[in-house]
Design an enzyme around this catalytic site. Structure first.
Site, PDB file in Angstrom:
ATOM      1  N   GLU A 196       0.829  -1.222   0.000  1.00 21.08           N
ATOM      2  CA  GLU A 196       0.000   0.000   0.000  1.00 21.08           C
ATOM      3  C   GLU A 196       0.861   1.270   0.000  1.00 21.08           C
ATOM      4  O   GLU A 196       0.874   2.034   0.968  1.00 21.08           O
ATOM      5  CB  GLU A 196      -0.884   0.027   1.249  1.00 21.08           C
ATOM      6  CG  GLU A 196      -2.043  -0.903   1.208  1.00 21.08           C
ATOM      7  CD  GLU A 196      -2.942  -0.767   2.432  1.00 21.08           C
ATOM      8  OE1 GLU A 196      -2.505  -0.209   3.461  1.00 21.08           O
ATOM      9  OE2 GLU A 196      -4.087  -1.208   2.367  1.00 21.08           O
ATOM     10  N   GLU A 252      -5.348  -7.655  -1.004  1.00 21.75           N
ATOM     11  CA  GLU A 252      -5.897  -7.686   0.357  1.00 21.75           C
ATOM     12  C   GLU A 252      -7.375  -7.394   0.335  1.00 21.75           C
ATOM     13  O   GLU A 252      -7.811  -6.426  -0.298  1.00 21.75           O
ATOM     14  CB  GLU A 252      -5.291  -6.572   1.222  1.00 21.75           C
ATOM     15  CG  GLU A 252      -4.029  -6.912   1.891  1.00 21.75           C
ATOM     16  CD  GLU A 252      -3.563  -5.782   2.813  1.00 21.75           C
ATOM     17  OE1 GLU A 252      -4.413  -5.137   3.472  1.00 21.75           O
ATOM     18  OE2 GLU A 252      -2.349  -5.559   2.859  1.00 21.75           O
TER      19      GLU A 252
HETATM   20  C1  BG6 Z   1      -4.073  -2.613   5.149  1.00 20.29           C
HETATM   21  C2  BG6 Z   1      -2.715  -3.098   5.580  1.00 20.29           C
HETATM   22  O1  BG6 Z   1      -4.071  -1.243   5.297  1.00 20.29           O
HETATM   23  O2  BG6 Z   1      -5.182  -2.989   5.876  1.00 20.29           O
HETATM   24  C3  BG6 Z   1      -2.710  -4.252   6.561  1.00 20.29           C
HETATM   25  O3  BG6 Z   1      -1.902  -3.405   4.469  1.00 20.29           O
HETATM   26  C4  BG6 Z   1      -3.829  -4.076   7.531  1.00 20.29           C
HETATM   27  O4  BG6 Z   1      -1.458  -4.324   7.151  1.00 20.29           O
HETATM   28  C5  BG6 Z   1      -5.145  -4.084   6.778  1.00 20.29           C
HETATM   29  O5  BG6 Z   1      -3.836  -5.031   8.551  1.00 20.29           O
HETATM   30  C6  BG6 Z   1      -6.354  -3.998   7.668  1.00 20.29           C
HETATM   31  O6  BG6 Z   1      -6.250  -2.889   8.506  1.00 20.29           O
HETATM   32  P1  BG6 Z   1      -6.405  -3.006  10.065  1.00 20.29           P
HETATM   33  O7  BG6 Z   1      -6.120  -1.652  10.578  1.00 20.29           O
HETATM   34  O8  BG6 Z   1      -7.796  -3.441  10.327  1.00 20.29           O
HETATM   35  O9  BG6 Z   1      -5.409  -4.030  10.510  1.00 20.29           O
END
Ligand code: BG6
Length: 481
Positions: free
Chosen positions: A186, A378
């Site tokens: 990201e 993701e």
């Molecule tokens: C993304 C990241 O922003 O979102 C991850 O690449 C992160 O590392 C994921 O875990 C979910 O966000 P969060 O804050 O719920 O862990």
């Protein structure tokens, strides 16, 4: 693209959120310095704004604070068992990241730590034995704290050279085993979350935008250099760039809402990928820099590198969409950003608005803009799970979420978007990157641990585990393996 091409289904973790293994041989990194703060209105923001004082506090063993990334979910100790689970799920690919500070504790050493190398040897060997394809992120937020103190994080050009030593080692040792590469997770997070993204500390007046964009520029150059090196070494894998993608909507049809959307989308979402995918700074950057008094040092050699070493595929994290308006309106949280509420969407307990159709829209937009194969690197639902006395987790809300997003992904493929892979985030429960807590879980595998690191860290299969396993199996049967 052949419309019959099938989507590869995956799962992901990130080293700082998963591994733990905070041994003497691992250097302190930026994520290790983020303390858990009980949930209050601004806890999430606070944990992402580190100062010199907070780093000094984090180094003291008697600080009295709990630093959750030092434990992760103890993947370091549970590795074999966890990879068995990934295999049982039938995953096509596993995305993980390498901890820079586990290999090069301060980021500046000439040779890597033998313990760090031995750990990743195990990871690569186990995945290769199981024939699970590897999607490797070289840098997922965490960087050695020494580089922050010495060079001011990525704002220091020196970080490129140190990163290249790290990348060179990874290429030489494991380069032939990796199918998909991401130099940075990201990358646009550097703009809206500068500590996580580019290792900048918060000064008295917040962040200097010239530092933020200079730091990002150095990551662009590092990214191009890794691609150049990998091509010279003839590594078999392909290289991507990745952004957090938000699918922006104007709140109303008022022209000013839509115009604001265009500007926000440019700088928050597309900016980094425009550079990494097209190889040059976009037309809108110059005016933005002028308006904000941003001055950058970009050499001719940098420009040449960027132009000649663009990415092979583009990838997005997609959790939630965003709404833009010029008016005051109700807000809700999102992935590292705050958004206006969308009256048509429901949100998770953490306020992230659930928008599977927004994913399909975004896949089109990304492909239309870059014309390169697309990967969802993701996606997942962060939710609170309950472990029953018989070791079960009934997470039908997660199954509903997965079904709805996966359906839209398949529709995008049918529409003609060359979607190569779809990777479920935090496939094994991990510490939340945004809010440093365990309560917010993404996995289909439950880990028994709480926000303060109490618990057995034993693993349990959630209902979503069985659902995902069955989904992958049926999908493969229907799509020629
Ligand atoms: C993304 C990241 O922003 O979102 C991850 O690449 C992160 O590392 C994921 O875990 C979910 O966000 P969060 O804050 O719920 O862990």
């Amino acid at each position: 693209m052949d419309k019959k091409q099938r989507i590869l289904w995956g799962g992901a973790t990130a080293s700082s959120q998963y591994e733990g293994g905070f041994t003497d041989s691992k250097g302190l990194d930026t994520q290790d310095c983020r303390a858990y703060l009980p949930r209050t209105s601004n806890a999430t923001e606070e944990t992402r704004l580190l100062t010199k004082e907070k780093i000094e506090e984090a180094k003291r063993l008697d600080s009295g604070k709990y630093y959750p990334f030092r434990n992760g979910t103890k993947g370091f100790e549970h590795l074999e068992e966890d990879i068995e689970y990934l295999d049982e799920l039938g995953l096509d690919l596993y995305r993980f990241s390498i901890s820079w500070a586990r290999l090069f504790p301060n980021g500046v050493e000439e040779v890597p730590s033998p313990e760090g190398v031995a750990y990743y040897d195990r990871v690569f060997n186990l995945l290769t034995e199981k024939k699970i394809k590897i999607f490797l992120t070289l840098n997922h937020y965490a960087m050695p704290i020494y580089l922050v103190e010495q060079y001011g994080g990525w704002k220091g050009r020196e970080c490129i050279e140190h990163f290249m030593r790290f990348a060179t080692f990874v290429f030489e040792r494991w380069g032939n085993l990796v199918e998909y590469w991401l130099p940075f997770n990201e990358i646009n997070a550097g703009y809206f979350s500068p500590f996580n993204g580019v290792g900048l500390l918060k000064g008295e007046n917040g962040f200097d935008l010239s530092d933020v964009f200079q730091a990002l520029h150095h990551q662009f150059v590092a990214s191009a250099k890794t691609i150049k090196l990998a091509r010279e070494m003839k590594l078999p894998g392909r290289f991507g760039s990745m952004i957090a993608c938000f699918c922006y909507y104007p709140l109303t049809s008022r022209p000013e809402d839509n115009l604001k959307l265009v500007f926000e989308e440019q700088m928050n979402q597309w900016y980094c990928m425009d550079i990494l995918s097209k190889g040059e700074y976009p037309y809108y950057a110059e005016t933005f820099f002028e308006n904000k008094n941003i001055v950058l040092n970009i050499t001719d050699e940098d420009k040449k590198l960027l132009k000649e070493n663009t990415c092979d595929f583009v990838s997005i994290s997609f959790y939630t969409s965003s709404v833009i308006t010029v008016e005051e309106a109700d807000k809700t949280a999102g992935n590292l950003v705050v958004s206006t509420k969308n009256p048509y969407l429901k949100a998770s307990e953490w306020g992230w608005q659930i928008d599977p159709v927004g994913l399909r829209t975004s896949l089109h937009k990304v492909y239309e803009r870059y014309g390169k194969p697309v990967i969802v690197s993701e996606n997942g639902l962060g939710a609170r799970d309950v472990l029953t006395e018989n070791g079960e987790v009934h997470d039908e809300y997660r199954i509903d979420y997965m079904k709805s997003y996966y359906e839209q992904a398949q529709l995008a493929l049918e529409d003609g978007v060359p979607l190569e892979a779809y990777i479920a985030w935090g496939i094994i429960d991990i510490v939340s990157a945004g809010s440093c807590e365990m309560d917010k879980r993404y996995g289909v595998i439950y880990v028994d641990a709480d926000n303060l690191g109490n618990g057995s860290y034993k693993r349990y299969k959630k209902d979503s585990f069985y659902w995902y396993k069955d989904f992958i199996q049926k999908y493969k049967e229907q799509n020629n393996g």
